[in-house]
Design a protein around this motif. Structure first.
Motif, PDB file in Angstrom:
ATOM      1  N   UNK A  96      38.272  45.383  39.239  1.00 35.85           N
ATOM      2  CA  UNK A  96      38.596  45.380  40.552  1.00 35.85           C
ATOM      3  C   UNK A  96      39.941  44.427  40.804  1.00 35.85           C
ATOM      4  N   UNK A  97      39.973  43.314  40.051  1.00 39.58           N
ATOM      5  CA  UNK A  97      41.051  42.482  40.439  1.00 39.58           C
ATOM      6  C   UNK A  97      42.306  43.046  39.635  1.00 39.58           C
ATOM      7  N   UNK A  98      42.180  43.419  38.546  1.00 33.75           N
ATOM      8  CA  UNK A  98      43.581  44.131  37.959  1.00 33.75           C
ATOM      9  C   UNK A  98      43.910  45.148  38.846  1.00 33.75           C
ATOM     10  N   UNK A  99      42.994  46.035  39.386  1.00 34.41           N
ATOM     11  CA  UNK A  99      43.486  47.250  39.947  1.00 34.41           C
ATOM     12  C   UNK A  99      44.313  46.824  41.533  1.00 34.41           C
ATOM     13  N   UNK A 100      43.526  45.718  42.038  1.00 38.22           N
ATOM     14  CA  UNK A 100      44.135  45.181  43.280  1.00 38.22           C
ATOM     15  C   UNK A 100      45.513  44.576  43.042  1.00 38.22           C
ATOM     16  N   UNK A 158      30.822  34.107  48.109  1.00 36.80           N
ATOM     17  CA  UNK A 158      31.376  33.170  47.071  1.00 36.80           C
ATOM     18  C   UNK A 158      30.896  33.839  45.858  1.00 36.80           C
ATOM     19  N   UNK A 159      29.929  34.473  45.502  1.00 39.18           N
ATOM     20  CA  UNK A 159      29.687  35.186  44.450  1.00 39.18           C
ATOM     21  C   UNK A 159      30.692  36.071  43.627  1.00 39.18           C
ATOM     22  N   UNK A 160      31.377  36.724  44.724  1.00 36.30           N
ATOM     23  CA  UNK A 160      32.353  37.573  44.132  1.00 36.30           C
ATOM     24  C   UNK A 160      33.699  37.130  44.073  1.00 36.30           C
ATOM     25  N   UNK A 161      33.904  35.902  44.696  1.00 34.69           N
ATOM     26  CA  UNK A 161      35.086  35.112  44.628  1.00 34.69           C
ATOM     27  C   UNK A 161      35.875  34.947  43.449  1.00 34.69           C
ATOM     28  N   UNK A 162      34.953  34.100  42.425  1.00 34.93           N
ATOM     29  CA  UNK A 162      35.213  33.174  41.428  1.00 34.93           C
ATOM     30  C   UNK A 162      35.911  34.021  40.259  1.00 34.93           C
ATOM     31  N   UNK A 163      35.361  34.929  39.756  1.00 33.40           N
ATOM     32  CA  UNK A 163      35.854  35.737  38.713  1.00 33.40           C
ATOM     33  C   UNK A 163      37.164  36.473  39.280  1.00 33.40           C
ATOM     34  N   UNK A 177      31.944  42.559  47.875  1.00 28.42           N
ATOM     35  CA  UNK A 177      33.171  43.011  48.170  1.00 28.42           C
ATOM     36  C   UNK A 177      34.032  42.225  49.046  1.00 28.42           C
ATOM     37  N   UNK A 178      33.777  41.819  49.809  1.00 31.42           N
ATOM     38  CA  UNK A 178      34.611  40.746  50.694  1.00 31.42           C
ATOM     39  C   UNK A 178      35.019  39.461  49.885  1.00 31.42           C
ATOM     40  N   UNK A 229      41.995  47.253  48.827  1.00 31.86           N
ATOM     41  CA  UNK A 229      40.827  46.436  48.241  1.00 31.86           C
ATOM     42  C   UNK A 229      39.583  46.439  48.970  1.00 31.86           C
ATOM     43  N   UNK A 230      39.326  46.536  50.109  1.00 28.57           N
ATOM     44  CA  UNK A 230      38.128  46.602  50.794  1.00 28.57           C
ATOM     45  C   UNK A 230      37.558  48.311  50.581  1.00 28.57           C
ATOM     46  N   UNK A 231      38.453  49.381  50.562  1.00 26.76           N
ATOM     47  CA  UNK A 231      38.274  50.521  50.305  1.00 26.76           C
ATOM     48  C   UNK A 231      37.551  50.797  49.047  1.00 26.76           C
ATOM     49  N   UNK A 232      38.380  50.476  47.977  1.00 29.87           N
ATOM     50  CA  UNK A 232      38.091  50.605  46.643  1.00 29.87           C
ATOM     51  C   UNK A 232      36.806  49.806  46.270  1.00 29.87           C
ATOM     52  N   UNK A 233      36.439  48.582  46.950  1.00 28.03           N
ATOM     53  CA  UNK A 233      35.432  47.492  46.509  1.00 28.03           C
ATOM     54  C   UNK A 233      34.279  48.396  46.971  1.00 28.03           C
ATOM     55  N   UNK A 234      34.063  49.079  48.358  1.00 29.97           N
ATOM     56  CA  UNK A 234      33.126  49.636  48.653  1.00 29.97           C
ATOM     57  C   UNK A 234      32.769  51.026  48.287  1.00 29.97           C
TER      58      UNK A 234
END
Length: 573
Positions: A94-98, A547-552, A520-521, A505-510
């Motif tokens: 996800x991070x790479x795509x965004x 925060x569980x989705x923030x660190x990686x 997602x947030x 990013x919000x769209x593809x995350x969900x």
């Protein structure tokens, strides 16, 4: 005043520290919750000081910047490589795509607006609030086949574009993620309900502690005098603690008073009877209210007068040589089941500087810092089993630090010529990559390459802000003219470059990645490396689960966005 100006011109180091101090002071001022931030304030103060036409040598700026980049890489390295494992790959993808979308939007916007290399780099840096792009782009421009005057003009316009676009980059991203984000995911109430459901799922284990570890729920030590009839025939300490566990309460008996005698060494077989006093330790929400059935709370100064240790422990990822197990990848629940955790509570878990929720199902990663609370003779064995005290030493391993920067810079200066265009990571990109690797290596071998958190803070904050101060002072004479030429247009371009990637990013995350709304947030905030946004999101939904989705995603996004400073220059050039 003339004397003061002459002093600054003769001793530019004074001008740097003056800029740093004033900029930091202004950056901390908040008006209705908004502030310019320290970096932007230092830059703008530097521009003002630069109107005095102060000349600064060329050595200090890259030295400060390399320290900053290595510190950034060192800090996120463990989580960056952790994300490459199977369970972290979706967030990495996800991070790479965004990040690719961020680069594409910035590039296309710059082409449409007809921006030059410096303007495009400043747009990327400010709209994405990634200050390090300024230095990386600076290095890359210096490697282009251009005249010295052209290079300097391009470099001087970068901070102009950065300053103009940074304000919306910060405030706009926080607004989008906290207001529009929840609406895109079904509405604020739906997101709040989903967070509560996730918290319940992660904290439903019997005998564990659901909830988030925050300052509102500290670990406490409270004394009670036993009066309940349940103790009339005598009950052991072990039976009492088992009863707490059956009620989903993790409480321990730390000390006992029997008549005038205080028992310090509490064992499970000690008999408790009415009239005894016990000290219970655990999370505040469980310790309060026990007087309803045990007895009244008492203020026994002698009983409560004992040392309690709070110790931060660095979780290690490799203990094969020592024959001890590693808790990298284990859950909080699994850790708490270990015998050495008896009497020890987890106050907080910090990952790349961000507090993550302490749920039983929360996964512990190598490089995390866990704060343990309990008696000294309980906490120290637990710390030894989990990892190493943080810091294990107060001394920075200077050899490790300098070796990492030197190796990274040597790799960075290697240049590949494609179609006559020189392509390289530059010394700054090399230092960042070296920091990632050396930070990961330290998480595997904590006895090597220690850099205490306080030292990292200095390298990170002072390194970046000294660099930014020099950038502002150097760009000062031409800043006003540059602002007049591109100010309005690049502000509008910044709105586009900030907003579109977050919405995408919000769209593809969900829709594509099917992340939980809270995750997602967090992933969107992390991939954009915007700390202001993650704070706004957590406040809006009343939960720390994002925060569980923030660190990686932060580790990956921080690395790629900095490297995009090289790529955007080459693309526009």
């Amino acid at each position: 005043m003339e004397w003061f100006i002459n002093v600054l011109r003769s001793h530019p180091e004074i001008a740097v520290f003056l800029t740093l101090g004033l900029g930091t002071f202004i950056g901390r001022i908040r008006v209705k919750g908004f502030s310019l931030g320290v970096v932007t304030s230092v830059l703008l103060v530097g521009v003002l000081v630069g109107q005095l036409k102060i000349s600064i040598g060329s050595t200090l700026k890259p030295v400060a910047f390399l320290l900053f980049l290595f510190a950034i890489g060192y800090k996120v390295g463990p989580q960056f490589f952790r994300g490459l494992k199977k369970d972290g790959l979706p967030q990495v993808y996800f991070a790479i795509v965004m990040c690719i979308f961020i680069l594409a939007v910035t590039w296309v916007t710059a082409l449409i607006m007809g921006y030059n290399v410096g303007e495009a780099a400043g747009l990327l840096s400010g709209a994405q609030t990634i200050s390090a792009v300024i230095g990386v782009a600076d290095d890359t421009i210096n490697g282009l086949s251009l005249s010295a005057a052209d290079k300097q003009n391009l470099i001087n316009i970068i901070p102009v574009a950065y300053a103009v676009t940074y304000i919306y980059g910060t405030a706009g991203s926080a607004w989008i993620m906290s207001s529009i984000g929840p609406k895109m995911l079904g509405g604020i109430e739906k997101v709040k309900a989903a967070c509560k459901e996730l918290e319940k799922k992660m904290g439903s284990n019997i005998g564990e502690e659901p909830g988030v570890s925050t300052a509102e729920r500290p670990v406490v030590f409270r004394a009670y005098k036993i009066t309940n009839a349940w103790f009339e025939d005598g009950r052991t300490v072990g039976e009492l603690e088992e009863l707490f566990a059956s009620q989903e309460k993790r409480l321990f008996v730390e000390r006992i008073r029997k008549a005038t005698k205080i028992v310090n060494d509490v064992t499970p077989d000690i008999i408790l009877v009415p009239g005894d006093e016990v000290v219970l330790t655990g999370r505040r929400e469980y310790a309060i209210g026990e007087e309803e059935w045990i007895g009244n709370e008492v203020d026994d100064e002698a009983l409560l007068d004992f040392p309690v240790m709070q110790l931060r422990v660095l979780v290690t990822g490799n203990k094969k040589r020592s024959g001890r197990p590693s808790y990298d990848g284990k859950s909080v629940s699994q850790l708490r089941q270990e015998k050495f955790m008896h009497g020890v509570s987890i106050r907080s878990i910090t990952r790349i500087g961000v507090n993550i929720p302490v749920f039983p199902a929360t996964i512990i990663n190598a490089g995390d810092t866990i704060e343990l609370v309990g008696k000294k003779f309980d906490v120290q064995p637990a710390a030894k089993a989990i990892g190493y005290p943080d810091p294990a030493t107060n001394t920075t391993d200077v050899v490790f630090l300098t070796a990492g920067i030197v190796v990274g810079c040597l790799v960075g200066v290697l240049t590949l010529h494609i179609g006559g265009v020189p392509i390289s990571l530059s010394t700054s990109g090399g230092a960042l990559i070296a920091g990632l690797f050396f930070g990961w290596w330290h998480s595997r071998r904590p006895t090597m390459g220690a850099i205490p958190e306080a030292a990292l803070w200095v390298f990170n904050n002072m390194g970046l802000n000294i660099f930014i101060a020099i950038v502002g002072i150097s760009a000062g004479p031409g800043f006003v003219q540059g602002f007049r030429e591109i100010g309005l247009s690049i502000f509008c371009a910044g709105i586009v470059a900030t907003s579109l990637p977050l919405i995408f990013g919000l769209y593809i995350a969900s829709r594509w990645f099917k992340f939980h709304p809270a995750i997602a947030l967090g992933c969107c905030c992390g991939a954009r490396t915007t700390t202001a946004a993650i704070g706004a999101v957590q406040e809006a939904i009343g939960s720390e689960t994002p925060a569980l989705g923030y660190t990686v995603t932060y580790a990956v996004g921080n690395t790629l966005l900095i490297l995009w400073g090289v790529v955007i220059v080459l693309l526009i050039h």
